[in-house]
Design a protein around this motif. Structure first.
Motif, PDB file in Angstrom:
ATOM      1  N   ALA A 294       0.816  -1.216   0.000  1.00 17.33           N
ATOM      2  CA  ALA A 294       0.000   0.000   0.000  1.00 17.33           C
ATOM      3  C   ALA A 294       0.850   1.267   0.000  1.00 17.33           C
ATOM      4  O   ALA A 294       0.505   2.250  -0.661  1.00 17.33           O
ATOM      5  CB  ALA A 294      -0.937   0.002   1.202  1.00 17.33           C
ATOM      6  N   ILE A 295       1.931   1.243   0.742  1.00 13.97           N
ATOM      7  CA  ILE A 295       2.745   2.444   0.900  1.00 13.97           C
ATOM      8  C   ILE A 295       3.337   2.898  -0.438  1.00 13.97           C
ATOM      9  O   ILE A 295       3.621   4.080  -0.644  1.00 13.97           O
ATOM     10  CB  ILE A 295       3.864   2.221   1.939  1.00 13.97           C
ATOM     11  N   ASP A 296       3.493   1.956  -1.391  1.00 18.19           N
ATOM     12  CA  ASP A 296       4.036   2.294  -2.711  1.00 18.19           C
ATOM     13  C   ASP A 296       2.948   2.486  -3.762  1.00 18.19           C
ATOM     14  O   ASP A 296       3.248   2.861  -4.896  1.00 18.19           O
ATOM     15  CB  ASP A 296       4.997   1.194  -3.181  1.00 18.19           C
ATOM     16  N   GLY A 297       1.693   2.234  -3.393  1.00 18.59           N
ATOM     17  CA  GLY A 297       0.590   2.418  -4.329  1.00 18.59           C
ATOM     18  C   GLY A 297       0.260   1.139  -5.082  1.00 18.59           C
ATOM     19  O   GLY A 297       1.138   0.478  -5.626  1.00 18.59           O
ATOM     20  N   LEU A 298      -1.033   0.777  -5.091  1.00 21.75           N
ATOM     21  CA  LEU A 298      -1.491  -0.416  -5.793  1.00 21.75           C
ATOM     22  C   LEU A 298      -2.423  -0.003  -6.927  1.00 21.75           C
ATOM     23  O   LEU A 298      -3.547   0.438  -6.678  1.00 21.75           O
ATOM     24  CB  LEU A 298      -2.244  -1.351  -4.827  1.00 21.75           C
ATOM     25  N   PRO A 299      -1.983  -0.117  -8.179  1.00 25.13           N
ATOM     26  CA  PRO A 299      -2.861   0.209  -9.296  1.00 25.13           C
ATOM     27  C   PRO A 299      -4.137  -0.631  -9.261  1.00 25.13           C
ATOM     28  O   PRO A 299      -4.102  -1.806  -8.913  1.00 25.13           O
ATOM     29  CB  PRO A 299      -2.006  -0.136 -10.526  1.00 25.13           C
ATOM     30  N   TYR A 300      -5.243  -0.020  -9.609  1.00 28.84           N
ATOM     31  CA  TYR A 300      -6.574  -0.638  -9.591  1.00 28.84           C
ATOM     32  C   TYR A 300      -7.083  -0.899  -8.182  1.00 28.84           C
ATOM     33  O   TYR A 300      -8.130  -1.503  -7.997  1.00 28.84           O
ATOM     34  CB  TYR A 300      -6.620  -1.906 -10.448  1.00 28.84           C
ATOM     35  N   MET A 301      -6.310  -0.435  -7.207  1.00 34.18           N
ATOM     36  CA  MET A 301      -6.804  -0.299  -5.835  1.00 34.18           C
ATOM     37  C   MET A 301      -6.185   0.975  -5.263  1.00 34.18           C
ATOM     38  O   MET A 301      -5.686   1.010  -4.131  1.00 34.18           O
ATOM     39  CB  MET A 301      -6.451  -1.524  -4.984  1.00 34.18           C
ATOM     40  N   ALA A 302      -6.239   2.010  -6.072  1.00 42.63           N
ATOM     41  CA  ALA A 302      -5.539   3.256  -5.739  1.00 42.63           C
ATOM     42  C   ALA A 302      -6.087   3.896  -4.470  1.00 42.63           C
ATOM     43  O   ALA A 302      -5.326   4.330  -3.589  1.00 42.63           O
ATOM     44  CB  ALA A 302      -5.647   4.233  -6.910  1.00 42.63           C
ATOM     45  N   ASN A 303      -7.409   3.962  -4.354  1.00 36.83           N
ATOM     46  CA  ASN A 303      -8.010   4.588  -3.178  1.00 36.83           C
ATOM     47  C   ASN A 303      -7.718   3.780  -1.921  1.00 36.83           C
ATOM     48  O   ASN A 303      -7.320   4.326  -0.888  1.00 36.83           O
ATOM     49  CB  ASN A 303      -9.523   4.718  -3.389  1.00 36.83           C
ATOM     50  N   GLU A 304      -7.891   2.461  -2.030  1.00 34.09           N
ATOM     51  CA  GLU A 304      -7.651   1.604  -0.877  1.00 34.09           C
ATOM     52  C   GLU A 304      -6.191   1.665  -0.422  1.00 34.09           C
ATOM     53  O   GLU A 304      -5.910   1.737   0.774  1.00 34.09           O
ATOM     54  CB  GLU A 304      -8.015   0.147  -1.209  1.00 34.09           C
ATOM     55  N   SER A 305      -5.261   1.620  -1.374  1.00 34.54           N
ATOM     56  CA  SER A 305      -3.857   1.653  -0.977  1.00 34.54           C
ATOM     57  C   SER A 305      -3.493   2.991  -0.348  1.00 34.54           C
ATOM     58  O   SER A 305      -2.679   3.049   0.579  1.00 34.54           O
ATOM     59  CB  SER A 305      -2.945   1.342  -2.169  1.00 34.54           C
ATOM     60  N   GLY A 306      -4.137   4.063  -0.805  1.00 35.14           N
ATOM     61  CA  GLY A 306      -3.909   5.370  -0.188  1.00 35.14           C
ATOM     62  C   GLY A 306      -4.356   5.395   1.261  1.00 35.14           C
ATOM     63  O   GLY A 306      -3.664   5.936   2.136  1.00 35.14           O
ATOM     64  N   THR A 307      -5.520   4.796   1.534  1.00 32.04           N
ATOM     65  CA  THR A 307      -6.011   4.785   2.914  1.00 32.04           C
ATOM     66  C   THR A 307      -5.113   3.939   3.803  1.00 32.04           C
ATOM     67  O   THR A 307      -4.798   4.327   4.935  1.00 32.04           O
ATOM     68  CB  THR A 307      -7.449   4.234   2.981  1.00 32.04           C
ATOM     69  N   LYS A 308      -4.702   2.781   3.306  1.00 30.07           N
ATOM     70  CA  LYS A 308      -3.856   1.905   4.112  1.00 30.07           C
ATOM     71  C   LYS A 308      -2.471   2.514   4.343  1.00 30.07           C
ATOM     72  O   LYS A 308      -1.871   2.347   5.413  1.00 30.07           O
ATOM     73  CB  LYS A 308      -3.721   0.542   3.435  1.00 30.07           C
ATOM     74  N   ALA A 309      -1.962   3.221   3.343  1.00 32.12           N
ATOM     75  CA  ALA A 309      -0.668   3.891   3.511  1.00 32.12           C
ATOM     76  C   ALA A 309      -0.751   4.947   4.604  1.00 32.12           C
ATOM     77  O   ALA A 309       0.179   5.121   5.402  1.00 32.12           O
ATOM     78  CB  ALA A 309      -0.235   4.518   2.189  1.00 32.12           C
TER      79      ALA A 309
END
Length: 264
Positions: free
Chosen positions: A148-163
């Motif tokens: 998440a901290i590096d960004g997950l394409p196609y889960m951009a919003n979720e990875s932002g929250t987890k980061a």
């Protein structure tokens, strides 16, 4: 299984997202250690069934709060429902994820995900953190996600929250040391839970075998006991996270999410 000190982190543990998967396993391991439990999720029947099972097996007390933490009202329901209980351990585990194109989601969906995956963690950490600081002891464990901290394409919003949650926990681990509070973020590795197939993953299309929930939770509780800022369970996943460049990981995950979820 890791046993943590009920005197230091008890007597009550509050677990959000407790109806299945990692949250349910936290309930099982903490009940085995003698903790009384407040179980929080949207599915009340599952919480009651779990609570009754653990009460009979371990002779603990339990309470159930049916709440939707994707709303601010749900967070308030948890705060009000625990008034008067001595919550010494917060397992803030509620979260969701749905692969897809960022621009294809409605704004309401994105905002509800942010409320559930990030803002609920902040609100509960702030509320119970103040109470724990006044008591001079306690523990808070938040859940993030590998990559998440590096960004997950196609889960951009979720990875932002987890980061954001991961950064919050790491900062507070240092900031709250003087108060006697332990705080750790669980950077969740692929784990055998009901969430995994919802993300398009199976044991066959993952690069490595997913962890058992027992191992994931045991390593998380051990890290909290030691007051480590973060824990990424599973030696192989830790090694992969260390040696694989972020740019390669993003490209790989983009292909995986597109293929496994039929994203055009």
């Amino acid at each position: 299984m890791t046993t943590i000190d009920k005197q230091q982190f008890g007597p009550w543990a509050l677990i959000t997202g407790a109806s299945a998967g990692i949250g349910e396993e936290f309930a099982r391991q903490l009940a085995a250690g003698g903790f009384d439990l407040v179980l929080v999720a949207r599915r009340k029947e599952l919480l009651e069934h779990l609570g009754q099972e653990l009460k009979q097996k371990h002779r603990i007390n339990y309470a159930v709060i049916e709440a939707d933490l994707s709303t601010s009202a749900g967070v308030e329901k948890v705060i009000e429902g625990t008034d008067g209980l001595n919550i010494g351990l917060l397992i803030s585990n509620a979260g969701t994820g749905k692969p897809g194109k960022f621009l294809s989601f409605g704004l309401d969906h994105l905002m509800a995900t942010i409320q559930l995956n990030a803002l609920s963690h902040i609100a509960l950490t702030h509320h119970f953190g103040r109470k724990m600081a006044a008591a001079g002891k306690g523990g808070i464990l938040l859940t993030g996600a590998m990559g998440a901290i590096d960004g997950l394409p196609y889960m951009a919003n979720e990875s932002g929250t987890k980061a954001m949650v991961q950064a919050l926990a790491k900062a507070l681990n240092t900031e709250l040391k003087a108060t006697g509070i332990h705080i750790t973020v669980l950077v969740t590795s692929p784990t055998e839970t009901p969430v995994l197939p919802l993300l398009g993953f199976t044991k066959d299309n993952l690069p490595m075998k997913p962890l058992s929930v027992q191992q994931c939770v045991s390593e998380a509780l051990e890290a909290l006991r030691k007051n480590r800022p973060s824990v990424l369970p599973g030696l192989k996943y830790r090694m992969m996270n260390t040696v694989v460049p972020a740019s390669f990981s993003r490209a790989m995950m983009a292909k995986v999410f597109k293929k496994n979820n039929n994203i055009d």
